[in-house]
Write a protein that holds these residues in place. Structure first.
Motif, PDB file in Angstrom:
ATOM      1  N   LYS A 112     -14.917  47.132  71.333  1.00  0.00           N
ATOM      2  CA  LYS A 112     -13.787  46.193  71.372  1.00  0.00           C
ATOM      3  C   LYS A 112     -14.291  44.758  71.476  1.00  0.00           C
ATOM      4  CE  LYS A 112     -10.333  49.234  73.429  1.00  0.00           C
ATOM      5  NZ  LYS A 112      -9.535  49.505  74.649  1.00  0.00           N
ATOM      6  N   ARG A 113     -15.299  44.551  72.335  1.00  0.00           N
ATOM      7  CA  ARG A 113     -15.857  43.210  72.504  1.00  0.00           C
ATOM      8  C   ARG A 113     -16.507  42.711  71.221  1.00  0.00           C
ATOM      9  NH1 ARG A 113     -20.241  42.576  76.908  1.00  0.00           N
ATOM     10  NH2 ARG A 113     -21.632  41.695  75.387  1.00  0.00           N
ATOM     11  N   ARG A 114     -17.220  43.603  70.535  1.00  0.00           N
ATOM     12  CA  ARG A 114     -17.848  43.228  69.271  1.00  0.00           C
ATOM     13  C   ARG A 114     -16.791  42.854  68.237  1.00  0.00           C
ATOM     14  NH1 ARG A 114     -18.482  45.055  64.565  1.00  0.00           N
ATOM     15  NH2 ARG A 114     -17.521  47.042  64.994  1.00  0.00           N
ATOM     16  N   LYS A 115     -15.695  43.625  68.183  1.00  0.00           N
ATOM     17  CA  LYS A 115     -14.618  43.315  67.242  1.00  0.00           C
ATOM     18  C   LYS A 115     -13.981  41.965  67.566  1.00  0.00           C
ATOM     19  CE  LYS A 115     -13.242  47.966  65.881  1.00  0.00           C
ATOM     20  NZ  LYS A 115     -12.165  48.967  65.943  1.00  0.00           N
ATOM     21  N   ARG A 116     -13.736  41.713  68.860  1.00  0.00           N
ATOM     22  CA  ARG A 116     -13.161  40.424  69.252  1.00  0.00           C
ATOM     23  C   ARG A 116     -14.072  39.270  68.862  1.00  0.00           C
ATOM     24  NH1 ARG A 116     -11.560  42.839  74.303  1.00  0.00           N
ATOM     25  NH2 ARG A 116     -13.435  41.951  75.194  1.00  0.00           N
ATOM     26  N   GLN A 117     -15.372  39.443  69.096  1.00  0.00           N
ATOM     27  CA  GLN A 117     -16.315  38.387  68.736  1.00  0.00           C
ATOM     28  C   GLN A 117     -16.345  38.170  67.230  1.00  0.00           C
ATOM     29  OE1 GLN A 117     -19.932  39.761  70.556  1.00  0.00           O
ATOM     30  NE2 GLN A 117     -19.562  38.631  72.461  1.00  0.00           N
ATOM     31  N   ALA A 118     -16.316  39.263  66.473  1.00  0.00           N
ATOM     32  CA  ALA A 118     -16.318  39.144  65.011  1.00  0.00           C
ATOM     33  C   ALA A 118     -15.056  38.432  64.538  1.00  0.00           C
ATOM     34  CB  ALA A 118     -16.429  40.524  64.368  1.00  0.00           C
ATOM     35  N   GLU A 119     -13.917  38.766  65.142  1.00  0.00           N
ATOM     36  CA  GLU A 119     -12.675  38.101  64.765  1.00  0.00           C
ATOM     37  C   GLU A 119     -12.735  36.616  65.116  1.00  0.00           C
ATOM     38  OE1 GLU A 119      -9.685  40.290  66.836  1.00  0.00           O
ATOM     39  OE2 GLU A 119      -9.712  41.952  65.390  1.00  0.00           O
ATOM     40  N   GLU A 120     -13.299  36.287  66.267  1.00  0.00           N
ATOM     41  CA  GLU A 120     -13.415  34.891  66.680  1.00  0.00           C
ATOM     42  C   GLU A 120     -14.332  34.119  65.731  1.00  0.00           C
ATOM     43  OE1 GLU A 120     -12.754  31.408  68.597  1.00  0.00           O
ATOM     44  OE2 GLU A 120     -11.688  33.305  68.862  1.00  0.00           O
ATOM     45  N   VAL A 121     -15.442  34.740  65.364  1.00  0.00           N
ATOM     46  CA  VAL A 121     -16.367  34.094  64.423  1.00  0.00           C
ATOM     47  C   VAL A 121     -15.662  33.861  63.081  1.00  0.00           C
ATOM     48  CG1 VAL A 121     -18.452  34.502  63.052  1.00  0.00           C
ATOM     49  CG2 VAL A 121     -18.474  34.924  65.507  1.00  0.00           C
ATOM     50  N   GLU A 122     -14.909  34.847  62.636  1.00  0.00           N
ATOM     51  CA  GLU A 122     -14.184  34.704  61.366  1.00  0.00           C
ATOM     52  C   GLU A 122     -13.135  33.606  61.476  1.00  0.00           C
ATOM     53  OE1 GLU A 122     -13.077  35.485  57.413  1.00  0.00           O
ATOM     54  OE2 GLU A 122     -14.869  35.969  58.559  1.00  0.00           O
ATOM     55  N   ARG A 123     -12.431  33.554  62.596  1.00  0.00           N
ATOM     56  CA  ARG A 123     -11.425  32.524  62.805  1.00  0.00           C
ATOM     57  C   ARG A 123     -12.068  31.137  62.789  1.00  0.00           C
ATOM     58  NH1 ARG A 123      -8.445  35.355  66.128  1.00  0.00           N
ATOM     59  NH2 ARG A 123      -9.826  35.038  67.903  1.00  0.00           N
ATOM     60  N   GLN A 124     -13.211  30.984  63.454  1.00  0.00           N
ATOM     61  CA  GLN A 124     -13.911  29.702  63.464  1.00  0.00           C
ATOM     62  C   GLN A 124     -14.408  29.323  62.075  1.00  0.00           C
ATOM     63  OE1 GLN A 124     -16.960  30.181  66.404  1.00  0.00           O
ATOM     64  NE2 GLN A 124     -15.566  29.829  68.128  1.00  0.00           N
ATOM     65  N   ARG A 125     -14.897  30.328  61.351  1.00  0.00           N
ATOM     66  CA  ARG A 125     -15.372  30.063  59.995  1.00  0.00           C
ATOM     67  C   ARG A 125     -14.231  29.570  59.107  1.00  0.00           C
ATOM     68  NH1 ARG A 125     -15.252  32.268  55.177  1.00  0.00           N
ATOM     69  NH2 ARG A 125     -14.117  34.092  55.897  1.00  0.00           N
ATOM     70  N   LEU A 126     -13.068  30.227  59.207  1.00  0.00           N
ATOM     71  CA  LEU A 126     -11.914  29.809  58.410  1.00  0.00           C
ATOM     72  C   LEU A 126     -11.460  28.403  58.801  1.00  0.00           C
ATOM     73  CD1 LEU A 126      -9.839  33.107  58.296  1.00  0.00           C
ATOM     74  CD2 LEU A 126     -11.128  32.059  56.437  1.00  0.00           C
ATOM     75  N   LYS A 127     -11.467  28.110  60.100  1.00  0.00           N
ATOM     76  CA  LYS A 127     -11.079  26.779  60.565  1.00  0.00           C
ATOM     77  C   LYS A 127     -12.039  25.727  60.031  1.00  0.00           C
ATOM     78  CE  LYS A 127     -10.274  24.170  64.797  1.00  0.00           C
ATOM     79  NZ  LYS A 127     -10.356  24.199  66.258  1.00  0.00           N
ATOM     80  N   ARG A 128     -13.345  26.031  60.100  1.00  0.00           N
ATOM     81  CA  ARG A 128     -14.357  25.093  59.606  1.00  0.00           C
ATOM     82  C   ARG A 128     -14.185  24.873  58.100  1.00  0.00           C
ATOM     83  NH1 ARG A 128     -18.285  27.467  61.952  1.00  0.00           N
ATOM     84  NH2 ARG A 128     -18.782  28.849  60.242  1.00  0.00           N
ATOM     85  N   GLU A 129     -13.940  25.949  57.346  1.00  0.00           N
ATOM     86  CA  GLU A 129     -13.741  25.810  55.898  1.00  0.00           C
ATOM     87  C   GLU A 129     -12.509  24.967  55.597  1.00  0.00           C
ATOM     88  OE1 GLU A 129     -13.576  29.719  54.273  1.00  0.00           O
ATOM     89  OE2 GLU A 129     -15.751  30.031  54.415  1.00  0.00           O
ATOM     90  N   LYS A 130     -11.446  25.167  56.379  1.00  0.00           N
ATOM     91  CA  LYS A 130     -10.222  24.391  56.170  1.00  0.00           C
ATOM     92  C   LYS A 130     -10.483  22.915  56.429  1.00  0.00           C
ATOM     93  CE  LYS A 130      -5.456  24.059  57.680  1.00  0.00           C
ATOM     94  NZ  LYS A 130      -4.439  24.539  58.625  1.00  0.00           N
ATOM     95  N   GLU A 131     -11.195  22.611  57.524  1.00  0.00           N
ATOM     96  CA  GLU A 131     -11.511  21.216  57.833  1.00  0.00           C
ATOM     97  C   GLU A 131     -12.386  20.591  56.748  1.00  0.00           C
ATOM     98  OE1 GLU A 131     -13.284  21.457  61.674  1.00  0.00           O
ATOM     99  OE2 GLU A 131     -11.352  21.593  62.714  1.00  0.00           O
ATOM    100  N   GLU A 132     -13.372  21.353  56.268  1.00  0.00           N
ATOM    101  CA  GLU A 132     -14.239  20.839  55.206  1.00  0.00           C
ATOM    102  C   GLU A 132     -13.439  20.581  53.929  1.00  0.00           C
ATOM    103  OE1 GLU A 132     -17.334  23.711  54.782  1.00  0.00           O
ATOM    104  OE2 GLU A 132     -18.329  23.120  56.640  1.00  0.00           O
ATOM    105  N   GLU A 133     -12.496  21.458  53.620  1.00  0.00           N
ATOM    106  CA  GLU A 133     -11.663  21.278  52.434  1.00  0.00           C
ATOM    107  C   GLU A 133     -10.785  20.033  52.589  1.00  0.00           C
ATOM    108  OE1 GLU A 133     -10.051  22.074  48.670  1.00  0.00           O
ATOM    109  OE2 GLU A 133     -11.844  22.830  49.662  1.00  0.00           O
ATOM    110  N   GLU A 134     -10.229  19.850  53.786  1.00  0.00           N
ATOM    111  CA  GLU A 134      -9.420  18.658  54.028  1.00  0.00           C
ATOM    112  C   GLU A 134     -10.261  17.391  53.895  1.00  0.00           C
ATOM    113  OE1 GLU A 134      -7.710  19.295  57.865  1.00  0.00           O
ATOM    114  OE2 GLU A 134      -6.163  20.659  57.097  1.00  0.00           O
ATOM    115  N   ARG A 135     -11.479  17.412  54.453  1.00  0.00           N
ATOM    116  CA  ARG A 135     -12.372  16.254  54.326  1.00  0.00           C
ATOM    117  C   ARG A 135     -12.719  15.985  52.861  1.00  0.00           C
ATOM    118  NH1 ARG A 135     -16.602  18.193  57.493  1.00  0.00           N
ATOM    119  NH2 ARG A 135     -15.441  18.927  59.259  1.00  0.00           N
ATOM    120  N   ARG A 136     -12.994  17.052  52.132  1.00  0.00           N
ATOM    121  CA  ARG A 136     -13.334  16.903  50.726  1.00  0.00           C
ATOM    122  C   ARG A 136     -12.160  16.304  49.947  1.00  0.00           C
ATOM    123  NH1 ARG A 136     -12.414  19.332  46.153  1.00  0.00           N
ATOM    124  NH2 ARG A 136     -11.231  21.014  47.099  1.00  0.00           N
TER     125      ARG A 136
END
Length: 174
Positions: free
Chosen positions: A105-129
């Motif tokens: 469960k902890r591994r899944k939560r961490q993976a989901e958090e990493v994915e959420r952060q990655r999506l947020k970072r991609e969104k911010e980079e797209e907005e900056r671009r």
């Protein structure tokens, strides 16, 4: 077939073939009399049989997994007094299962958090671009770098008539 124009019969031809294979005493023949449509039908039957067996194995495996999960769930949901009444080996097994489930469960939560952060970072980079592209388009198309205001005074008074302030908006290229 083993018929030949150079021998008197199948027995004579067989003897010659045996001599050709280092004088062996026996040779076996398998005669297959099957036409192409019958062969294709047989292959289809075999394929269907293979698929049926694979589905049956998958179903049996899935059932076994479900039974194991139910057994584990029942063990994990044991009341405290029943847990204490179990032998040490069973308790260790249950504890190990609980720990494994917790880690999963902890591994899944961490993976989901990493994915959420990655999506947020991609969104911010797209907005900056997009913002950078917008800035570049403005720069090429006569971007207004800043407005300068100047006071214009004409003869006859400090400000022209009709202009209460006398400030005129002028744009200077950069």
């Amino acid at each position: 077939g083993i018929e030949s124009r150079f021998t008197t019969g199948a027995l004579m031809t067989s003897a010659l073939v045996l001599r050709a294979f280092n004088n062996r005493k026996h040779i076996y023949f398998v005669e297959l009399v099957m036409e192409l449509p019958a062969l294709e039908a047989r292959q289809i039957e075999l394929e269907i049989e293979r698929e049926r067996k694979a589905k049956a194995e998958m179903y049996a495996r899935r059932e076994a997994e479900e039974r194991e999960e139910q057994r584990i769930a029942a063990l994990l949901d044991l009341p405290e007094d029943e847990y204490e009444s179990l032998d040490e080996e069973r308790r260790k097994e249950i504890d190990a299962r609980r720990l494994a489930l917790y880690k999963e469960k902890r591994r899944k939560r961490q993976a989901e958090e990493v994915e959420r952060q990655r999506l947020k970072r991609e969104k911010e980079e797209e907005e900056r671009r997009l913002e950078d592209e917008k800035q570049k388009r403005r720069g090429k198309g006569g971007k207004e770098q800043g407005k300068r205001y100047s006071v214009v005074a004409k003869a006859g008074g400090p400000f022209p008539k009709g202009s209460p302030t006398g400030i005129k908006d002028t744009v200077t290229p950069g």
